[in-house]
Design a protein around this motif. Structure first.
Motif, PDB file in Angstrom:
ATOM      1  N   TYR A 191     -17.964   2.280  15.870  1.00 14.78           N
ATOM      2  CA  TYR A 191     -19.366   2.837  16.756  1.00 14.78           C
ATOM      3  C   TYR A 191     -19.398   3.845  14.862  1.00 14.78           C
ATOM      4  O   TYR A 191     -19.904   3.849  13.829  1.00 14.78           O
ATOM      5  CB  TYR A 191     -19.240   4.039  17.161  1.00 14.78           C
ATOM      6  CG  TYR A 191     -20.725   4.773  17.869  1.00 14.78           C
ATOM      7  CD1 TYR A 191     -21.820   4.254  17.736  1.00 14.78           C
ATOM      8  CD2 TYR A 191     -20.822   5.782  17.739  1.00 14.78           C
ATOM      9  CE1 TYR A 191     -22.971   4.894  18.016  1.00 14.78           C
ATOM     10  CE2 TYR A 191     -21.568   6.811  18.111  1.00 14.78           C
ATOM     11  CZ  TYR A 191     -23.021   6.228  18.142  1.00 14.78           C
ATOM     12  OH  TYR A 191     -23.919   6.896  18.382  1.00 14.78           O
ATOM     13  N   LEU A 192     -17.979   4.533  14.454  1.00  9.20           N
ATOM     14  CA  LEU A 192     -18.651   5.957  13.025  1.00  9.20           C
ATOM     15  C   LEU A 192     -18.822   4.559  12.205  1.00  9.20           C
ATOM     16  O   LEU A 192     -19.383   5.148  11.260  1.00  9.20           O
ATOM     17  CB  LEU A 192     -17.615   6.721  13.082  1.00  9.20           C
ATOM     18  CG  LEU A 192     -17.570   8.053  11.930  1.00  9.20           C
ATOM     19  CD1 LEU A 192     -19.634   8.442  12.198  1.00  9.20           C
ATOM     20  CD2 LEU A 192     -16.982   8.763  12.238  1.00  9.20           C
ATOM     21  N   PRO A 193     -17.662   4.126  11.412  1.00  9.50           N
ATOM     22  CA  PRO A 193     -18.706   3.368  10.365  1.00  9.50           C
ATOM     23  C   PRO A 193     -20.129   3.132  10.776  1.00  9.50           C
ATOM     24  O   PRO A 193     -20.937   2.645   9.342  1.00  9.50           O
ATOM     25  CB  PRO A 193     -17.723   2.073  10.381  1.00  9.50           C
ATOM     26  CG  PRO A 193     -16.104   1.990  11.051  1.00  9.50           C
ATOM     27  CD  PRO A 193     -16.684   3.571  12.192  1.00  9.50           C
ATOM     28  N   SER A 194     -20.505   2.380  11.334  1.00  7.33           N
ATOM     29  CA  SER A 194     -21.942   2.018  11.546  1.00  7.33           C
ATOM     30  C   SER A 194     -22.576   3.231  11.603  1.00  7.33           C
ATOM     31  O   SER A 194     -23.785   2.926  10.568  1.00  7.33           O
ATOM     32  CB  SER A 194     -22.463   1.417  13.129  1.00  7.33           C
ATOM     33  OG  SER A 194     -22.473   2.697  13.981  1.00  7.33           O
ATOM     34  N   GLN A 195     -22.594   4.208  11.826  1.00  9.11           N
ATOM     35  CA  GLN A 195     -23.081   5.056  11.834  1.00  9.11           C
ATOM     36  C   GLN A 195     -23.361   5.995  10.485  1.00  9.11           C
ATOM     37  O   GLN A 195     -24.476   5.808   9.761  1.00  9.11           O
ATOM     38  CB  GLN A 195     -23.356   5.997  12.498  1.00  9.11           C
ATOM     39  CG  GLN A 195     -23.274   6.227  14.176  1.00  9.11           C
ATOM     40  CD  GLN A 195     -24.388   6.037  14.459  1.00  9.11           C
ATOM     41  OE1 GLN A 195     -25.662   6.390  14.286  1.00  9.11           O
ATOM     42  NE2 GLN A 195     -24.457   3.866  14.837  1.00  9.11           N
ATOM     43  N   VAL A 196     -22.276   5.178   9.959  1.00 11.24           N
ATOM     44  CA  VAL A 196     -22.298   5.752   8.156  1.00 11.24           C
ATOM     45  C   VAL A 196     -23.543   4.462   7.683  1.00 11.24           C
ATOM     46  O   VAL A 196     -23.266   5.263   6.103  1.00 11.24           O
ATOM     47  CB  VAL A 196     -20.727   5.895   7.667  1.00 11.24           C
ATOM     48  CG1 VAL A 196     -20.293   5.861   6.064  1.00 11.24           C
ATOM     49  CG2 VAL A 196     -19.595   7.398   8.433  1.00 11.24           C
TER      50      VAL A 196
END
Length: 209
Positions: A191-196
């Motif tokens: 999830y966090l890599p997707s948002q970054v």
């Protein structure tokens, strides 16, 4: 200043990412505040791209993600509201893809809208809402992959949506009790890599994708 912040943004995000993954793996402390701080960082970084229509759509989508995560992560969970807000996020991404592709954009309305019929069936409303969300995410991934040939930023956006799909598949697996040893961690692993990636795909300098 904006360029310096966007350079630091992946580094700070990586530090937060490593911190909450370590907390999740060891159970040393509650990782929720760190996760929410990381999502807030993504949103505030996206505000540096407001000079363009693409940047404004990205920032609006990330604002929706912050609100959705508030309802999903923090005490007093309200999953239907959180999923509904994520549906709004996907609508913003559809508008972004339309802006990126112009007349080449294919809305895939049957895929996006047919899941609304599920609300007429005797299904739990959260399940119907989740399927509606995932159908729209799938349509956006399809269009993002088509747009990926146009520019590096478009490719980064496609990667972000693919990572988001991996996150949501983990969420679904957790709800079904499948591979919970991995999928419980896998949600935020993706999830966090997707948002970054989505933040970094927005053009901050007045150029269109």
């Amino acid at each position: 200043m904006a360029h310096r912040f966007r350079t630091l943004f992946p580094c700070v995000s990586a530090a937060l990412y490593a911190t909450f993954l370590l907390l999740d793996l060891t159970g040393a402390a509650d990782s929720t505040p760190v996760k929410f701080a990381a999502i807030l960082l993504c949103f505030f970084s996206s505000l540096l791209c407001l000079q363009t229509a693409d940047g404004r759509l990205t920032a609006a989508a990330l604002a929706g993600a912050v609100c959705a995560d508030w309802f999903l992560l923090l005490p007093g969970h309200s999953y239907p509201v959180g999923v509904l807000l994520f549906c709004v996020v996907q609508a913003a991404y559809a508008l972004r893809l339309c802006h990126m592709q112009g007349k080449q954009f294919r809305p895939a309305l049957p895929l996006r809208l047919l899941p609304l019929l599920l609300f007429a069936l005797p299904l739990p409303k959260l399940a119907a809402l989740s399927l509606f969300y995932f159908a729209n995410l799938t349509a956006n991934v399809r269009e993002a992959l088509r747009a990926a040939a146009h520019s590096g930023a478009a490719r980064l956006f496609a990667v972000g949506l693919l990572l988001l799909m991996c996150c949501d598949l983990c969420v679904g697996a957790v709800q079904l009790g499948l591979l919970t040893g991995f999928t419980g961690i896998g949600m935020w692993l993706f999830y966090l890599p997707s948002q970054v990636c989505i933040v970094l795909s927005a053009e901050p300098k007045g150029k269109n994708l």
